[in-house]
Design an enzyme around this catalytic site. Structure first.
Site, PDB file in Angstrom:
ATOM      1  N   GLU A 110      11.396   8.523  12.096  1.00  0.00           N
ATOM      2  CA  GLU A 110      11.691   7.261  11.400  1.00  0.00           C
ATOM      3  C   GLU A 110      13.186   6.951  11.405  1.00  0.00           C
ATOM      4  O   GLU A 110      13.594   5.798  11.556  1.00  0.00           O
ATOM      5  CB  GLU A 110      11.154   7.336   9.963  1.00  0.00           C
ATOM      6  CG  GLU A 110       9.629   7.393   9.957  1.00  0.00           C
ATOM      7  CD  GLU A 110       9.059   7.640   8.582  1.00  0.00           C
ATOM      8  OE1 GLU A 110       9.282   8.735   8.044  1.00  0.00           O
ATOM      9  OE2 GLU A 110       8.400   6.735   8.038  1.00  0.00           O
ATOM     10  N   GLU A 130       2.657  13.075   9.206  1.00  0.00           N
ATOM     11  CA  GLU A 130       2.525  13.121   7.743  1.00  0.00           C
ATOM     12  C   GLU A 130       1.087  13.286   7.276  1.00  0.00           C
ATOM     13  O   GLU A 130       0.821  13.952   6.276  1.00  0.00           O
ATOM     14  CB  GLU A 130       3.134  11.854   7.119  1.00  0.00           C
ATOM     15  CG  GLU A 130       4.659  11.790   7.176  1.00  0.00           C
ATOM     16  CD  GLU A 130       5.193  11.178   8.462  1.00  0.00           C
ATOM     17  OE1 GLU A 130       4.432  11.088   9.450  1.00  0.00           O
ATOM     18  OE2 GLU A 130       6.385  10.802   8.486  1.00  0.00           O
TER      19      GLU A 130
HETATM   20  C1  3H9 Z   1       8.054  13.238   6.064  1.00  0.00           C
HETATM   21  O1  3H9 Z   1       8.868  13.279   6.941  1.00  0.00           O
HETATM   22  C2  3H9 Z   1       7.931  12.103   5.103  1.00  0.00           C
HETATM   23  C3  3H9 Z   1       8.615  10.867   5.586  1.00  0.00           C
HETATM   24  O2  3H9 Z   1       7.720  10.112   6.396  1.00  0.00           O
HETATM   25  C4  3H9 Z   1       8.989   9.927   4.452  1.00  0.00           C
HETATM   26  C5  3H9 Z   1       9.849  10.437   3.364  1.00  0.00           C
HETATM   27  C6  3H9 Z   1      10.239   9.338   2.356  1.00  0.00           C
HETATM   28  N1  3H9 Z   1      10.449  20.720   5.556  1.00  0.00           N
HETATM   29  O3  3H9 Z   1       6.142  26.114  11.262  1.00  0.00           O
HETATM   30  P1  3H9 Z   1       7.233  27.103  11.439  1.00  0.00           P
HETATM   31  C7  3H9 Z   1       9.948  25.347   7.700  1.00  0.00           C
HETATM   32  S1  3H9 Z   1       6.989  14.510   5.762  1.00  0.00           S
HETATM   33  C8  3H9 Z   1      10.709  21.926   5.061  1.00  0.00           C
HETATM   34  O4  3H9 Z   1       6.984  28.496  11.038  1.00  0.00           O
HETATM   35  P2  3H9 Z   1       7.197  26.490  14.250  1.00  0.00           P
HETATM   36  C9  3H9 Z   1       8.689  26.162   7.614  1.00  0.00           C
HETATM   37  O5  3H9 Z   1       8.172  26.175   6.309  1.00  0.00           O
HETATM   38  C10 3H9 Z   1       7.454  15.743   6.921  1.00  0.00           C
HETATM   39  N2  3H9 Z   1      10.516  23.077   5.742  1.00  0.00           N
HETATM   40  O6  3H9 Z   1       7.824  27.087  12.928  1.00  0.00           O
HETATM   41  C11 3H9 Z   1       9.184  27.512   8.062  1.00  0.00           C
HETATM   42  O7  3H9 Z   1       9.856  28.102   6.977  1.00  0.00           O
HETATM   43  P3  3H9 Z   1       9.814  29.690   6.777  1.00  0.00           P
HETATM   44  C12 3H9 Z   1       6.896  15.450   8.260  1.00  0.00           C
HETATM   45  C13 3H9 Z   1      10.015  22.971   6.964  1.00  0.00           C
HETATM   46  O8  3H9 Z   1       8.230  26.620  15.283  1.00  0.00           O
HETATM   47  C14 3H9 Z   1      10.219  27.165   9.124  1.00  0.00           C
HETATM   48  O9  3H9 Z   1      10.586  25.820   8.864  1.00  0.00           O
HETATM   49  N3  3H9 Z   1       7.132  16.591   9.114  1.00  0.00           N
HETATM   50  C15 3H9 Z   1       9.697  21.745   7.531  1.00  0.00           C
HETATM   51  O10 3H9 Z   1       5.856  27.079  14.491  1.00  0.00           O
HETATM   52  C16 3H9 Z   1       9.698  27.265  10.535  1.00  0.00           C
HETATM   53  O11 3H9 Z   1       8.487  26.536  10.626  1.00  0.00           O
HETATM   54  C17 3H9 Z   1       6.189  17.537   9.288  1.00  0.00           C
HETATM   55  O12 3H9 Z   1       5.113  17.463   8.777  1.00  0.00           O
HETATM   56  C18 3H9 Z   1       9.948  20.571   6.780  1.00  0.00           C
HETATM   57  N4  3H9 Z   1       9.706  19.349   7.269  1.00  0.00           N
HETATM   58  O13 3H9 Z   1       6.940  24.948  13.952  1.00  0.00           O
HETATM   59  C19 3H9 Z   1       6.598  18.687  10.187  1.00  0.00           C
HETATM   60  N5  3H9 Z   1       9.184  21.949   8.759  1.00  0.00           N
HETATM   61  O14 3H9 Z   1      10.404  30.265   8.018  1.00  0.00           O
HETATM   62  C20 3H9 Z   1       6.068  19.980   9.644  1.00  0.00           C
HETATM   63  C21 3H9 Z   1       9.195  23.275   8.948  1.00  0.00           C
HETATM   64  O15 3H9 Z   1      10.589  29.917   5.533  1.00  0.00           O
HETATM   65  N6  3H9 Z   1       6.540  21.121  10.390  1.00  0.00           N
HETATM   66  N7  3H9 Z   1       9.697  23.910   7.870  1.00  0.00           N
HETATM   67  O16 3H9 Z   1       8.357  30.021   6.633  1.00  0.00           O
HETATM   68  C22 3H9 Z   1       5.945  21.541  11.531  1.00  0.00           C
HETATM   69  O17 3H9 Z   1       5.037  20.929  12.042  1.00  0.00           O
HETATM   70  C23 3H9 Z   1       6.425  22.831  12.120  1.00  0.00           C
HETATM   71  O18 3H9 Z   1       7.030  23.577  11.114  1.00  0.00           O
HETATM   72  C24 3H9 Z   1       7.442  22.676  13.287  1.00  0.00           C
HETATM   73  C25 3H9 Z   1       7.996  24.083  13.692  1.00  0.00           C
HETATM   74  C26 3H9 Z   1       6.713  22.058  14.488  1.00  0.00           C
HETATM   75  C27 3H9 Z   1       8.593  21.831  12.872  1.00  0.00           C
END
Ligand code: 3H9
Length: 701
Positions: A110, A130
């Site tokens: 975004e 999301e």
């Molecule tokens: C959003 O954006 C809302 C907006 O539209 C509007 C707002 C107003 N935040 O999965 P992994 C952490 S909603 C915080 O093991 P990978 C995760 O917990 C968001 N932490 O690695 C982990 O921590 P830990 C939309 C996050 O390589 C570490 O990073 N975005 C976030 O297998 C490593 O993650 C999503 O939904 C985050 N956003 O995968 C994306 N993302 O090591 C969600 C990750 O302490 N994330 N962490 O356990 C993912 O899909 C995967 O984590 C990603 C990496 C592909 C990024």
């Protein structure tokens, strides 16, 4: 180190770098720093254009989900809004080029859409994911994405949440160019090109050309709603995402943004949003093993072997092959081996037919599987999984043999679904390297992997298994060694209650329907028919051997077993099946049930769906509490992950233990006490549940 945003320059180009490891989430402070940097550069006469880029693994994974969790639970007020940041970037009088590598997700995309131009490295991965955590894009994604990618693509991306690679993003118009040289250098050059072209930086929100009715079919919204109701049954976020994208076609930008905001907030404060965010973090936490140093040495797994080429063994071999790990596969007889290999081949053929794999991919995977009638290839294996028939003596024999053929530091794992790990470890000279790797059927599809720790299992063995699980794309949960481990042990009382409900007057299809409507992938009786009532019978016997006398025993399923009604495989079980395995209620089962209930003096009554859900789900909760109290599971949330990833429990309800917290532990406890009075000692509440409920605490405290 806390994340930060840095501001540097390359002559007339200002460079804003987001540096917030591991994934550049927009944690508190980051959006404000970006906004300040952009404004500073916008006002700086030395700066002509701006590059926005991410340090580390990717551009940004979006809003900080932990922060969203705190906001949703009322523990933190709203912070600097990403929607304001996107607008400030868009309003910058100087061109802003967003340079994207790796993840560009959610709020990350975004913000990028707020920039005037986007260029990507080939590694770029773009999504509005999301909906997977129960939300919708909330910083303009539902409005700016249709303007750049067209309504149909934006709709698809917002309600499904699936990622698009760089090439796809280029084809969709999300990025202006893919570059293969150094990203920052390319972005600076791109910024200079835009300066040379001159003109006002184009604002995404002003671009309406792709929103005109000729550019999309108005039927796509209803089609998307129908598809979302089917593939994301019970979930509200996908429907809200569709509503928000639809608004882009009929409302002016600012009004549609207001609608997006209000729908986003509804999601954020919803039970489903909270539950799915809980699942997101719990899944990642489950892979962290308390007491295991974060750098506990995991041994590399480059070769694997599987003993037993039945349905489970074959599925496990496919799982290794799919992760690119060569795997030896042994069976005792030529016939069984050929059948096993044929089953694998036909599973791959189905995947190719459904478009999941290409033929070339399937051929490569098939090549990695090396069938044999002896232990060929086992001596080189770093991990060996035993997956022979579920029989203690047979398995013990296999372990003794494996110990002879395996190299000294190889991990020896059993895929037993309930038998004692230590009995197998005792057959070897390396009890420390023996554990359970409990895959769920079909092993190549189901995401859960229960890692069962024996009395002697070493930290190295656990660390190796956890690392292996991630390589295999599984969700690992470490549990203790007891009959049925965590998942199947909880499943037993759950399925028993379903059977008792039938004996008390509810039709099998009424019981299954109530749980399907609750959100379970399948009702418990239909699941029994799928797994096999002969298998269920054998497991039930094991549990019954340990039960105190006086426990209520199920009547009907034992009789179905006696009649050879084993479920789908024999054409009849709780239901009757046609040649397409479509279940039909069976009058014979109804008559049999009436007869057995009458003989046992069980009164018949109508049972409401609410009671069906309470009786079955609270049985899961109560056994879960017992498992926690005994230390078989490491944390309450691990049980949620086991049920969501392995047993078809709806993720949007957060898992059984989370769900009990949402209902209120005191209420669940009171109901369990009532069930105990009505239905006897099977329902005695777990000591931990008594303790928590009586102290007004919850599982997570
Ligand atoms: C959003 O954006 C809302 C907006 O539209 C509007 C707002 C107003 N935040 O999965 P992994 C952490 S909603 C915080 O093991 P990978 C995760 O917990 C968001 N932490 O690695 C982990 O921590 P830990 C939309 C996050 O390589 C570490 O990073 N975005 C976030 O297998 C490593 O993650 C999503 O939904 C985050 N956003 O995968 C994306 N993302 O090591 C969600 C990750 O302490 N994330 N962490 O356990 C993912 O899909 C995967 O984590 C990603 C990496 C592909 C990024």
């Amino acid at each position: 180190m806390a994340g930060h945003v840095s501001l540097t320059r390359n002559k007339e180009i200002g460079i804003v770098t987001i540096d917030n490891p591991p994934v550049n989430a927009f944690s508190p402070g980051i959006p404000r720093s970006i906004a300040t940097s952009i404004e500073q550069l916008g006002a700086d006469p030395r700066t002509a254009a701006i590059v926005l880029i991410g340090a580390g693994r990717g551009f940004s994974a979006g809003a900080d989900i932990e922060e969203l969790q705190r906001i949703a639970s009322g523990h933190q007020p709203r912070a600097m809004d990403l929607r304001i940041l996107a607008r400030r970037i868009e309003d910058c009088p100087k061109p802003v080029v967003c340079a994207i590598h790796g993840v560009c997700l959610g709020g990350g995309l975004e913000i990028a859409l707020g920039a005037h131009y986007r260029i990507a490295a080939p590694s770029g991965s773009f999504a509005q994911p999301e909906v997977k955590i129960g939300l919708i894009p909330g910083a303009g994604g539902t409005q700016r994405l249709p303007r750049v990618a067209g309504v149909a693509r934006a709709l698809e991306m917002c309600w499904r949440g699936e990622p698009a690679g760089a090439e796809q993003a280029l084809a969709d118009g999300i990025v202006d160019r893919i570059v293969s040289n150094d990203l920052l250098t390319a972005a600076i050059a791109f910024a200079r090109e835009t300066l040379a072209r001159g003109g006002k930086p184009p604002r995404t929100r002003d671009r309406d050309e792709k929103l005109t009715p000729e550019r999309y079919d108005p039927a796509i919204f209803d089609a998307a709603r129908a598809a979302a109701r089917k593939s994301m049954r019970g979930q509200t976020a996908p429907l809200r995402a569709i509503e928000a994208v639809e608004a882009s076609t009929r409302l002016p930008f600012d009004e549609a943004m207001a609608l997006e905001t209000s729908l986003f907030e509804k999601c954020l404060y919803s039970e489903q949003g909270r539950a799915l965010i809980h699942v997101f973090f719990s899944e990642r936490n489950a892979a962290k093993v308390p007491g295991l140093a974060p750098d506990a040495p995991a041994l590399p797994v480059k070769q694997a072997a599987v003993a037993g080429a039945g349905t489970m063994g074959g599925g496990i071999a496919m799982t290794f092959a799919n992760a690119g790990i060569p795997v030896a596969l042994k069976e005792a007889t030529r016939d069984a081996l050929d059948r096993g290999v044929e089953r694998i081949r036909s599973n791959y053929a189905v995947s190719v037919k459904r478009g999941r794999f290409t033929q070339a991919f399937a051929d490569e995977r098939m090549e990695l599987i090396r069938p044999s009638l002896d232990y060929d290839g086992f001596a080189d294996a770093d991990v060996i999984v035993e997956a022979v028939f579920e029989d203690m003596e047979l398995k013990k024999g296999v372990f003794a043999e494996l110990d002879r053929v395996a190299k000294p530091d190889a991990l020896l794992a059993t895929n037993t679904s309930s038998l004692d790990i230590d009995s197998f470890a005792g057959q070897t000279s390396r009890a420390g390297m023996v554990l359970g790797l409990h895959f769920f059927s079909p092993a190549n599809v189901m995401r859960l992997l229960e890692i069962v720790r024996g009395a002697a299992t070493t930290p190295t063995a656990i660390a190796t298994a956890v690392a292996l699980a991630r390589k295999l794309n599984k969700v690992p949960v470490v549990v203790g060694n007891c009959l049925g481990f965590a998942g199947n042990r909880m499943f037993e009382p759950y399925r028993l209650e379903a059977q008792f409900l039938v004996e008390e007057g509810a039709a099998p299809e009424t019981v299954d329907r109530a749980l399907y409507d609750f959100g379970m992938a399948m009702g418990p009786l239909a699941t029994g028919d799928l797994v096999g009532l002969d298998v269920a019978w054998r497991i039930r016997r094991l549990f019954q051997e340990r039960e105190p006398p006086g426990f209520r025993k199920p009547l009907v399923e034992d009789r179905l077993y006696d009649l050879g009604r084993y479920g789908q495989k024999s054409g009849a079980g709780w239901y009757r099946y046609d040649e397409n395995r479509k279940p039909q209620p069976d009058a014979e089962v109804a008559a049999l049930t009436r007869q057995l209930a009458a003989a046992a003096g069980i009164p018949q009554r109508e049972i409401a769906p609410e009671e069906i859900v309470e009786r079955t789900i609270y049985a899961l909760v109560n056994e879960g509490a017992r498992i926690l109290g005994e230390g078989i599971a490491q944390r309450a949330a691990d049980l949620d992950i086991i049920y969501v990833a392995g047993f078809g429990f709806p993720a949007w309800r957060g898992g059984p233990i989370w769900y009990a917290g949402e209902v209120g532990l005191a209420k669940v406890y009171a109901r369990i006490r009532e069930f105990e009075r009505e239905h006897g000692p099977r329902w005695a509440p777990a000591p931990l549940l008594c303790q928590l409920a009586e102290q007004g605490r919850s599982f997570s405290e």
